[in-house]
Every structure is written in C-alpha cells, then in structure tokens.
Design an enzyme around this catalytic site. Structure first.
Site, PDB file in Angstrom:
ATOM      1  CB  SER A 239      -0.953   0.020   1.209  1.00 44.76           C
ATOM      2  OG  SER A 239      -0.235   0.080   2.430  1.00 44.76           O
ATOM      3  CE  LYS A 284      -2.790   1.463   5.203  1.00 42.32           C
ATOM      4  NZ  LYS A 284      -2.526   0.857   3.891  1.00 42.32           N
TER       5      LYS A 284
END
Length: 352
Positions: A239, A284
C-alpha cells in the site's frame, strides 16, 4: 457456582479468536528519513540524476495487525476493538489464508513491499519519460493455493490470460479483474516458455466478501537508467506504492508538489501508474490526521469505506492514477485548498 461461571467467562474471554484487529500504525514521510542514530537514512535516495530541494510532507501510512497465523487476539481484545472507531475487526483468514504459516505470511508481506517499491520507481520514472522495463519472478507458492503444483519458484511470469505482466501489481490486478475463472499463465522456466492453466481461488477479503488469489509471492525487477533506492524497515504489504512514487517525482522535479503542505495518502501502484485499493483505509485516515496531515489522497476504489469516516480537519481526495494524484497536489498547491476538487461522497452518490 457463580464463581465457577465467572471463571469460565474469564477463561473464554482470554482464548484466542478466529479474528484479527487492524489499528493505526506508524507514519513515514517519504521526503524525510527514518531510523535512529547511525541507522537513520532517507526513505528515498537517488544517485546518478539531478535532484531538487522540496518542502512539506508526503506521508505513507501503515496499519498494525494484532493476530498471527497461529491465532487471533483474545475475545476480550476483540470486545475493546469493536467499540473503538479507530480499530477494525476482520476474519483472520483475510490476513492469513488457511494453511499459511507465519513465516510464509511474513515472506509474502515483505515481497509485496519490495514489489510495490519496484512498481513505484517504474511508475514515477515512466511518468517522467524514462523506460524501465520489468520482470516478475515467482518467489514462493502457498501450499493448497491455486498455483500449487502448477507454478514453481523461479518461474518468470510474462503474461496472465493474454495480458502482459511487467510488475507484481499488474499481475495482482489482472487476477482481480479476471476472477475465479480458468486462466492461462505464460512463464519462462528453465529457459523454455510454458503455458500453465490456473484457476484462482476465492479467499476472504476482510470486508465480508472474497477476492480471487493465485497464492504466490513474487519479486519484481526493473532496469532504471539511474539508481533509486527506497528504504523502509519492518513494514510489509503493497500500500505504500503511490506515496513512494509521488516522493520520487517530487525529488526529481523542480519546486514542491505539496507547496509546503502536510499531505498523506495510500494506495497500491502499478508500473503504468494505476492506483489500486488497499486495506485499513479508516485506520490510515486516523493515523494521517493524528500526525498532522490536512490533505489525504485515497484510492478511488476505497471511496465506499471513506465516506462517513473522515476525521475532522482532513480533506480527502480520491485518485485512480499517479498522474491524477500529481494533478491533485498541483491544484491544491496553486489554489490554496482542496474545496473545488472531487470528493468520495460524490463518487459513491452520498450527500455532502
């Protein structure tokens, strides 16, 4: 009797569960350095090509997972996570497919990070006009997976069902788009080209659904015209790709992409610049805002998870390509805000 019942409840509460917990992890500025003391070093090092000073931050985010291939956290831990908006409870199999050992999981995660770094370099340099090429090699094959007995360690994957493969990300996306249907994988093995028939298997994706998977860990290798080294310790998965690519572009072009702002983001990236979905987007965003970011670049494919979970003070802009991410940063830099840019709410048809 009551005491025995209480004891039984406590014992059960402390037993391992078949779930994992995702929570916000460390934050790293791709334009800065990481490590301590003599081990401190830049996340991006470029040699053999002119670089430029920049400002602001381009943070990549991580998610910490509680749980191992041997078992998940206790039911007591899960009860605490279920009421914490910054944590998510997901099936353990979404992180560790059945039959996978912890060692295999760690190797696969490390391979995904290495692959994402290679893809980030390829995407950034291709965006700037350089040709980097690329090959994808099978590192490990998961026991009981779709690839078991068909693909082998050392196979160089050249195409998947007719689509050319130049990096690990393009292979992953090809499998996701193809689904759990028979596919022809062309590989180079022992100097010869072979066509292998594989049927991807569906596995839990962590959001209540499933995704097709080959069950291989791959390594990608590119041939850039100059040296780009990316460093990040003890972090796995794919990611970080988009943010590494943005950091490379910022270092190789005059001026500052961020205009001095604190920007964070996440997303996989392929060598052609395509930005893909990731897991743990809610965690996140929370980590980004806690670190001081005011702008967050999110994969467009994650918009459904973004809406309704954006922390106060954080503008979230969806992107689907590296070029789109760069254009977003340039517009925010030049206009002074993200107010006129697309939102995830508009993408999923929600009000606001």
């Amino acid at each position: 009797m009551a005491g025995a019942a209480v004891l039984l409840v406590l014992v059960v509460a402390l037993l391992p569960s078949p779930y994992a917990i995702e929570q916000p992890g460390p934050v790293y500025d791709t334009l800065g350095s990481a490590g301590a003391g003599k081990d401190r070093a830049p996340l991006i090092t470029i040699e053999g090509e002119k670089t430029y000073p920049t400002s602001g931050r381009l943070d990549l985010l991580t998610v910490s997972v509680l749980g191992t291939a041997q078992g998940g956290p206790s039911w007591l831990d899960l009860a605490e996570a279920w009421i914490d908006p910054q944590k998510a409870v997901i099936p353990l199999e979404a992180v560790f497919p059945r039959g996978e050992t912890q060692q295999q999981a760690d190797r696969e995660s490390a391979a995904q990070m290495t692959g994402s770094q290679q893809s980030a370099i390829a995407a950034a340099l291709s965006r700037l006009g350089d040709d980097v090429g690329g090959t994808v090699t099978v590192g490990t094959v998961q026991r009981g997976s779709a690839a078991a007995g068909r693909l082998e360690e050392g196979d160089v994957v050249t195409s998947f069902d007719g689509e050319a493969i130049t990096d690990s990300c393009s292979l992953q996306n090809a499998v996701l788009e193809h689904g759990a249907r028979p596919a022809t994988v062309v590989v180079r093995r022992d100097g010869a080209t072979r066509s292998v028939r594989v049927v991807p298997k569906r596995v839990p994706d962590g959001s209540g659904g499933t995704r097709p998977l080959l069950g291989v860990a791959t390594t990608a290798k590119i041939d850039p015209p100059f040296t780009v080294d990316l460093r990040i310790d003890d972090v796995g998965g794919p990611s970080a790709g988009m943010m590494f690519a943005l950091g490379i572009v910022d270092r190789l072009t005059p001026g500052s992409l961020t205009g001095g702002r604190h920007v964070a983001g996440t997303g996989t990236i392929c060598g052609d610049g395509e930005v893909g979905a990731i897991g743990g987007i809610v965690q996140k965003m929370a980590a980004a805002r806690a670190a001081g970011a005011t702008l967050f670049l999110a994969p467009e494919e994650n918009c459904g998870e973004v809406v309704g979970h954006i922390p106060s003070g954080l503008d979230v802009v969806p992107v689907s390509t590296l070029s789109g991410a760069i254009e977003t940063l340039e517009k925010v830099r030049d206009q002074g805000s993200a107010r006129a840019l697309p939102t995830c709410a508009a993408q999923v048809g929600s009000p606001g």
